[in-house]
Design an enzyme around this catalytic site. Structure first.
Site, mmCIF file in Angstrom:
data_model
loop_
_atom_site.group_PDB
_atom_site.id
_atom_site.type_symbol
_atom_site.label_atom_id
_atom_site.label_comp_id
_atom_site.label_asym_id
_atom_site.label_seq_id
_atom_site.Cartn_x
_atom_site.Cartn_y
_atom_site.Cartn_z
ATOM 1 N N TRP A 1 -12.909 35.319 18.994
ATOM 2 C CA TRP A 1 -12.739 35.238 17.538
ATOM 3 C C TRP A 1 -11.637 34.272 17.179
ATOM 4 C CZ3 TRP A 1 -16.950 36.620 15.548
ATOM 5 C CH2 TRP A 1 -17.688 37.682 16.092
ATOM 6 N N ASP B 1 -5.569 37.951 11.903
ATOM 7 C CA ASP B 1 -6.868 38.609 11.862
ATOM 8 C C ASP B 1 -6.665 39.997 12.451
ATOM 9 O OD1 ASP B 1 -9.407 39.582 12.298
ATOM 10 O OD2 ASP B 1 -10.157 37.829 13.387
ATOM 11 N N LYS C 1 -14.895 47.908 11.183
ATOM 12 C CA LYS C 1 -14.402 48.591 12.378
ATOM 13 C C LYS C 1 -13.561 49.798 11.988
ATOM 14 C CE LYS C 1 -14.736 44.116 14.350
ATOM 15 N NZ LYS C 1 -16.147 44.180 14.585
HETATM 16 N N1 PMP Z 1 -12.408 38.872 14.055
HETATM 17 C C1 PMP Z 1 -12.466 39.904 14.908
HETATM 18 C C2 PMP Z 1 -11.220 40.320 15.631
HETATM 19 C C3 PMP Z 1 -13.670 40.566 15.117
HETATM 20 O O1 PMP Z 1 -13.739 41.587 15.967
HETATM 21 C C4 PMP Z 1 -14.821 40.129 14.448
HETATM 22 C C5 PMP Z 1 -16.104 40.845 14.742
HETATM 23 N N2 PMP Z 1 -16.760 41.476 13.946
HETATM 24 C C6 PMP Z 1 -14.741 39.048 13.562
HETATM 25 C C7 PMP Z 1 -13.502 38.458 13.385
HETATM 26 C C8 PMP Z 1 -15.914 38.526 12.794
HETATM 27 O O2 PMP Z 1 -16.164 39.375 11.750
HETATM 28 P P1 PMP Z 1 -17.388 39.199 10.747
HETATM 29 O O3 PMP Z 1 -18.614 39.534 11.513
HETATM 30 O O4 PMP Z 1 -17.070 40.170 9.663
HETATM 31 O O5 PMP Z 1 -17.399 37.796 10.262
#
Ligand code: PMP
Length: 358
Positions: free
Chosen positions: A103, A170, A194
Site C-alpha cells: 500500500w 495511512d 477494517k
Molecule cells: N491502505 C491500507 C493500509 C490498506 O490495508 C488498504 C486495503 N484495503 C488500502 C490502503 C486501500 O484501501 P481502499 O481499498 O479503501 O482503497
C-alpha cells in the site's frame, strides 16, 4: 451468545453484532422518521446531526485539538494516495515516503505522478517483513508519508518517526486500535472497512493550517479545502457507510474507548503470537519487534499440509484466514470487533492440527 462464524477477514472485516443490528433497523426506520436512512436527503436535519456526531467521535477518539477538520470521502484509501500529494506537495517541493509494503508503494506511485518524491526508508529488500528504523529525514520535505500498519505483510510501526515536517499516515488497518497522539499528524486517513465501519467511506483528519500551499490549480473534488468548506457535503457523501462507522465508534466508546481496545488487542495478539511461536507446525513471517497487533501473518512449516489445516478450520467455522498472495500461508486479522473468543477458537484448531500431524 455463541459466535456462528469466526471472521478473520482482512477487510471488509468483522463489525460488532449490535452495530449490524442497529444498521439494519435504520434501513427500515431511521431516527423514528419512518424513513430509511437510505432514502433521506444528506442535507436533512437528522442526517447532518448524524454526520456531526461521527466527526465529533473521530476527533474524540484521536484526541484531536482545535485546528483539525474531519472529512468522510468516497474513493477508498486509494483516493488518498492521490489527494495527499495533490494537496500538500508543492510544485517545487519534495515529498518523503517510508515504503513498508504494497500500500505504501501504491501511495508513492501516485505521488510520483504529481511531483518529486524521496524514499527515506524501505523494507522492500526483505519482502517488507520489518519496519525500517534509524533513518534520516530531511527537514525540507513538504511532508513525510508513513503506513502505520501494513495489512498485507503483518507489520506495524510501534513508534512513529520524530520529525519537524508534516507527518501523514495511512492508518487504514489500525485506526482506533491503540492510543496515539493525533496531534502529531498533519493528515491521518483510513478506509473504513477494517477497524471503523463498512467499505465505501474513507475518514480523513486534516490539520487545516497545512493546506493551501501547493501553488496548484485545484480540481474541486480533489481539494480538501473545498470539502472542508462544504463540511464534507460538497457532493452527496456516502451516508450509510458514515452511519455504520458512527455506530461502530459509539460501540467502541461504550466498550471503554481506545484504552480498553488497546488492552484487549494486545492480549489477542500476545496469545496468538505465543501459539505461533510454540506450535511446531507454524512460524511467523515478520521481525518479532514489528509484529502487527491487527494482521497476524504466519506460514506452515509443511505447506503440503495446508489443505488439512483448511479442513479443520472450516469445521471449526473459522473464516477469512487465507494469507495474501504476496506472503502466502495465513493471515488472521484481529481487529477491534473480533473477540478474544475467536482468537482462542483459532488457537484450538492450531493445537488440534499439531497433535494430528506433527
Ligand atoms: N491502505 C491500507 C493500509 C490498506 O490495508 C488498504 C486495503 N484495503 C488500502 C490502503 C486501500 O484501501 P481502499 O481499498 O479503501 O482503497
Amino acid at each position: 451468545n455463541m459466535i456462528k462464524v469466526h471472521n478473520f477477514s482482512a477487510g471488509p472485516a468483522i463489525l460488532p453484532a449490535e452495530v449490524l443490528q442497529q444498521a439494519s433497523e435504520a434501513c427500515i426506520n431511521f431516527d423514528n422518521l419512518n424513513l430509511s436512512i437510505l432514502e433521506i436527503s444528506h442535507r436533512s436535519k437528522n442526517c447532518i446531526a448524524m454526520v456531526d456526531e461521527a466527526k465529533a467521535l473521530v476527533k474524540e477518539l484521536l484526541g484531536l485539538k482545535e485546528g483539525y477538520q474531519i472529512l468522510f470521502l468516497g474513493g477508498g484509501a486509494s483516493m488518498q494516495f492521490a489527494m495527499v500529494p495533490y494537496n500538500l506537495l508543492r510544485t517545487e517541493g519534495t515529498a518523503g515516503y517510508v515504503n513498508t509494503g504494497a500500500w505504501a508503494t501504491k501511495a508513492l506511485k501516485e505521488a510520483n505522478k504529481i511531483g518529486k518524491t524521496l524514499v527515506v526508508a524501505s523494507s522492500e529488500d526483505k519482502n517488507f517483513n520489518y519496519i525500517p528504523k534509524g533513518y534520516e529525514i530531511p527537514t525540507n520535505l513538504d511532508y513525510l508519508h508513513i503506513t502505520s500498519n501494513n495489512t498485507i505483510f503483518g507489520t506495524q510501526m510501534k513508534n512513529f518517526p520524530k520529525t519537524s515536517v508534516p507527518l501523514v499516515s495511512d492508518m487504514s488497518s489500525d485506526i482506533f486500535s491503540r492510543k496515539i497522539n493525533g496531534n502529531d499528524f498533519s493528515i491521518i486517513y483510513a478506509g473504513a472497512q477494517k477497524n471503523m465501519g463498512p467499505a465505501g467511506v474513507t475518514m480523513v483528519a486534516i490539520r487545516e493550517a497545512d493546506l493551501g500551499k501547493t501553488g496548484r490549480k485545484m480540481l474541486s473534488m480533489l481539494d480538501y479545502q473545498v470539502h472542508i468548506k462544504a463540511e464534507s457535503m460538497y457532493n452527496t457523501p456516502p451516508v450509510f457507510p458514515i452511519y455504520v462507522s458512527m455506530l461502530t465508534m459509539r460501540w467502541l466508546k461504550k466498550n471503554g474507548g481506545i484504552e480498553a481496545m488497546e488492552k484487549i488487542n494486545q492480549k489477542k495478539a500476545d496469545v496468538l503470537y505465543a501459539e505461533i511461536d510454540r506450535n511446531r507446525m507454524f512460524k511467523g513471517t515478520t521481525e518479532v519487534e514489528d509484529r502487527s497487533n491487527m494482521n497476524v501473518t504466519f506460514v506452515m512449516n509443511k505447506p503440503e499440509l495446508e489443505a488439512e489445516f483448511d479442513k479443520l478450520s472450516k469445521t471449526a467455522n473459522l473464516s477469512g484466514l487465507k494469507g495474501h498472495r504476496d506472503v502466502g500461508g495465513y493471515r488472521a486479522s484481529i481487529y477491534n470487533a473480533l473477540p478474544l473468543e475467536s482468537v482462542n477458537a483459532l488457537i484450538e484448531v492450531m493445537q488440534e492440527f499439531e497433535k494430528k500431524f506433527a
